[in-house]
Design an enzyme around this catalytic site. Sequence first.
Site, PDB file in Angstrom:
ATOM      1  N   THR A 185      43.672 -19.776  49.482  1.00 50.20           N
ATOM      2  CA  THR A 185      44.837 -18.910  49.269  1.00 50.20           C
ATOM      3  C   THR A 185      46.027 -19.710  48.754  1.00 50.20           C
ATOM      4  OG1 THR A 185      44.157 -17.272  50.915  1.00 50.20           O
ATOM      5  CG2 THR A 185      46.520 -17.431  50.454  1.00 50.20           C
ATOM      6  N   ALA A 196      41.255 -12.938  55.542  1.00 44.83           N
ATOM      7  CA  ALA A 196      40.500 -11.717  55.273  1.00 44.83           C
ATOM      8  C   ALA A 196      40.267 -10.949  56.578  1.00 44.83           C
ATOM      9  CB  ALA A 196      39.158 -12.064  54.632  1.00 44.83           C
ATOM     10  N   CYS A 250      43.932 -13.265  49.927  1.00 44.46           N
ATOM     11  CA  CYS A 250      43.176 -13.533  51.154  1.00 44.46           C
ATOM     12  C   CYS A 250      42.006 -14.468  50.893  1.00 44.46           C
ATOM     13  CB  CYS A 250      42.597 -12.236  51.741  1.00 44.46           C
ATOM     14  SG  CYS A 250      43.746 -10.865  51.896  1.00 44.46           S
ATOM     15  N   CYS A 251      41.762 -15.358  51.845  1.00 47.68           N
ATOM     16  CA  CYS A 251      40.484 -16.059  51.929  1.00 47.68           C
ATOM     17  C   CYS A 251      40.120 -16.067  53.414  1.00 47.68           C
ATOM     18  CB  CYS A 251      40.561 -17.456  51.328  1.00 47.68           C
ATOM     19  SG  CYS A 251      41.703 -18.578  52.164  1.00 47.68           S
ATOM     20  N   LYS A 252      39.241 -16.930  53.827  1.00 53.97           N
ATOM     21  CA  LYS A 252      38.802 -16.886  55.223  1.00 53.97           C
ATOM     22  C   LYS A 252      39.968 -17.055  56.187  1.00 53.97           C
ATOM     23  CE  LYS A 252      36.447 -20.372  56.902  1.00 53.97           C
ATOM     24  NZ  LYS A 252      35.314 -21.290  57.196  1.00 53.97           N
TER      25      LYS A 252
END
Length: 942
Positions: A867, A386, A859-861
């Site tokens: 993801t 992200a 998206c993730c962190k």
Amino acid sequence: MEIKEEGTSEEGQHFLPAAQANDTGDSQFTSIQKTPNEPQLEFILACKDLVAPVRDRKLNTLVQISVIHPSEQSLTRYSSTEIVEGTRDPLFLTGVTFPSEYPIYEETKIKLTVYDVKDKSHDTKTPIIMPVLKMKKLVSENVRTSVLPEHKDPPPEVGRSFLGYASFKVGELLKSKEQLLALSLRTSDGGKVVGTIEVSVVKMGEIEDGEADHITTDVQGQKCALVCECTAPESVSGKDNLPFLNAVLKNPVCKLYRFPTSDNKWMRIREQMSESILSFHIPKELISLHIKEDLCRNQELKELGELSPHWDNLRKNVLTHCDQMVNMYQDILTELSKETGSSFKSSSSKGEKTLEFVPINLHLQRMHVHSPHLKDALYDVITVGAPAAHFQGFKNGGLRKLLHRFETERRNTGYQFIYYSPENTAKAKEVLSNINQLQPLIATHADLLLNSASQHSPDSLKNSLKMLSEKTELFVHAFKDQLVRSALLALYTARPGGILKKLPSPKSSTEESSPRDQPSPMKRQDSIPHHSDYDEEEWDRVWANVGKSLNCIIAMVDKLIERDAVSEGSGGSQDGEKDSSLADSITSHPREDWYEQLYPLILTLKDCMGDVVNRAKQSLTFVLLQELAYSLPQCLMLTLRRDIVFSQALAGLVCGFIIKLQTSLHDPSFLQQLHTVGLIVQYEGLLSTYSDEIGMLEDMAVGISDLKKVAFKIIEAKSNDVLPVITGRREHYVVEVKLPARMFESLPLQIKEGQLLYVYPVLFNVGINEQQTLAERFGDVSLQESINQENFELLKEYYKIFMEKMPPDYISHFQEQNDLKGLLENLHQNIQAKKRKNVEIMWLAATICRKLNGIRFTCCKSAKDRTSMSVTLEQCSILRDEHQLHKDFFIRALDCMRREGCRIENVLKNIKCRKYAFNMLQLMAFPKYYRPPEGTYGKADT
């Protein structure tokens, strides 16, 4: 089928003779004939009649694949199949693929070791790698290039036991009948035969020989042919365009699968994951642009002229901070420039200051499907962390909250500055940018007009005048806004002695006038009051003089061309009296010097334009001073944070745009949509609305929204350098995408002529982890709800434009094939339902995006764990819904991709461990289909 017997060897290792191992150079080895940019070799495996070490034990088997390079004496572990449970005749769905870069030859030896897995929780402990670049001596030792150190084939691990092994040379497989080998599996001492392993070459995209023998293997009760029968595909990836794509994508990881369809045929799936050099290229381009823009702004502040003490002190303070900011950007650019050849920033580097502008773990995730009775298909998703300012931190929230707070305080707090709304500040930047672009263009066209005049060419003169008129009219139009008038007055009052002689009547309750005898301080006000000594008409006169000057030039050009035409036609005229007056006029101008006639008028135009530019530049720069003066250094730190987040978002977008363009270059409907409507860009967010991830989501929402300021322009590449170039400024960027000549010529005329192409970014977020559980029960999920609702409206607006602008015949066919209206209604209902962890929102949004030819992001962190669960689920869902994946194999296909696919390699390259960063307690909070298979997760540093 050829049966080969394996000779004796030491357990766990197989060595080549020393003389052969010491051959000098790879040139002595026989290369494999291959299609350019396609894998050199792909094969699938199956075992038969395995002997269990203990009577009546049900085997859970996997095959480990190792490589012995002909010039080396040791094994290199390469890949592994999935685990097949409870059978002595396992048929493996995970194949083996050697990409085009891999140094494999006919003399290369492949070792296949079969294990019985007793405890799956230990199965992913040892890294499995594909040392392509190392063996090609292309490895960068930089930790951000994804190339990992070589690992030797280890002894059997905890939780698994050795059953048997076999080996073969690549040339033996390729030259065998039907390219199919059946090898005897032997125990470690090379004596006892414990079963057979079958190796079959896969040629994805080719028709299999209909006369080939078929071996049917019982896979969980399903009979499927070992040799796949597939129809010949149409080109889905534009193989001719792959060299262009390879200039952007680097270090591919490839995986091969075969899954049964609902009618018991085989489909083949090639999964690919690639880094992009745009991860570093785009941030460097963008930072260079910011430095140029900021240096220009700083110079304009210095050239603002003499100011009263209060404003002059403010300006000095602003310049000090702005110069520091430019120096910071220059230092970051210097550090990034050292990263030559880098194409990957790992999740463990997300907090590094020098890499703030670089996206986290950016990859193309591609699935190529070749299935019976259906066309080949490509499905692409860009996976990336992200966009967020991790080094800046999230203690005070992210951009969405910080910008709102900053603007509210500016509006409501009394202060010695003049308040301009964000819209007016943006307008000031726009007008300044237009001035800087148009003034040199007008000067150039004016000089071209004089050049045409000196050549006495009527046609050239007309063309030059046309271009000059168009640019000058744009220039004049830029100053119609009332903002310039108010800014001129504001600057007048900030000059030394710029005193208001009388108190004007406020125009609104929020408007305050400055004290009569205090020329320096000015309290916050929403607009500038009328000043008794200020001549507003002076600006009108100066501004109008540009238009008047142009009109004089137009009149003179018309007169000169008319006289020239009459002069040329007068010799043959029979009209006598009718032409007598014109003839008299011509005799007084026998052959006029057009240059002499036009030069003074052009000089006047340039002088008038210079006067306007000088006044407007100073007044609008004064507007920008207000924004900067309000809160230093907070204002600049917000700009920095926004630049960082935007840079990460833009790098991903440019990568996605180029890939989408390359794969759809021969699709006329897509190209028409591209220049008629623009492209939808759909981001799937998996961030929770809890703790630091709230700030990440607030950053991400603004970064993605800011992508609306980006336009694309496709140009023809004039050299081998096809990397994109960015122009423009913070409020308006243009990304120039270069295409090789042959590709460029295939584009529609509108695109080739430089029409700007726009994107419509939308973000839908659904938190799925245990932190989201806490947010839903004890916290606040309003941020997620607001983002999803706002972006649904944007998506609906895009659909409306799409339906209005695309041709009726296309829309008619489109509606027959797709129920977009129904999908949108379903999406809206799910957003309104406010159901906990409603992942159907993401599935619907992704489906709508694909049907609208959009660009997909997940998206993730860190784009590593959540993801990976999402993209593998999406891939298997597509196989089920679009390619008839057998319903009994959905979970097994999902486990194959998560256990041995590209995404576990992504985890490895990020944290050097083949474990998704979940624990059992966390996974209990995950939606069912987002949980990885046993043995693939555990404690890991993300």
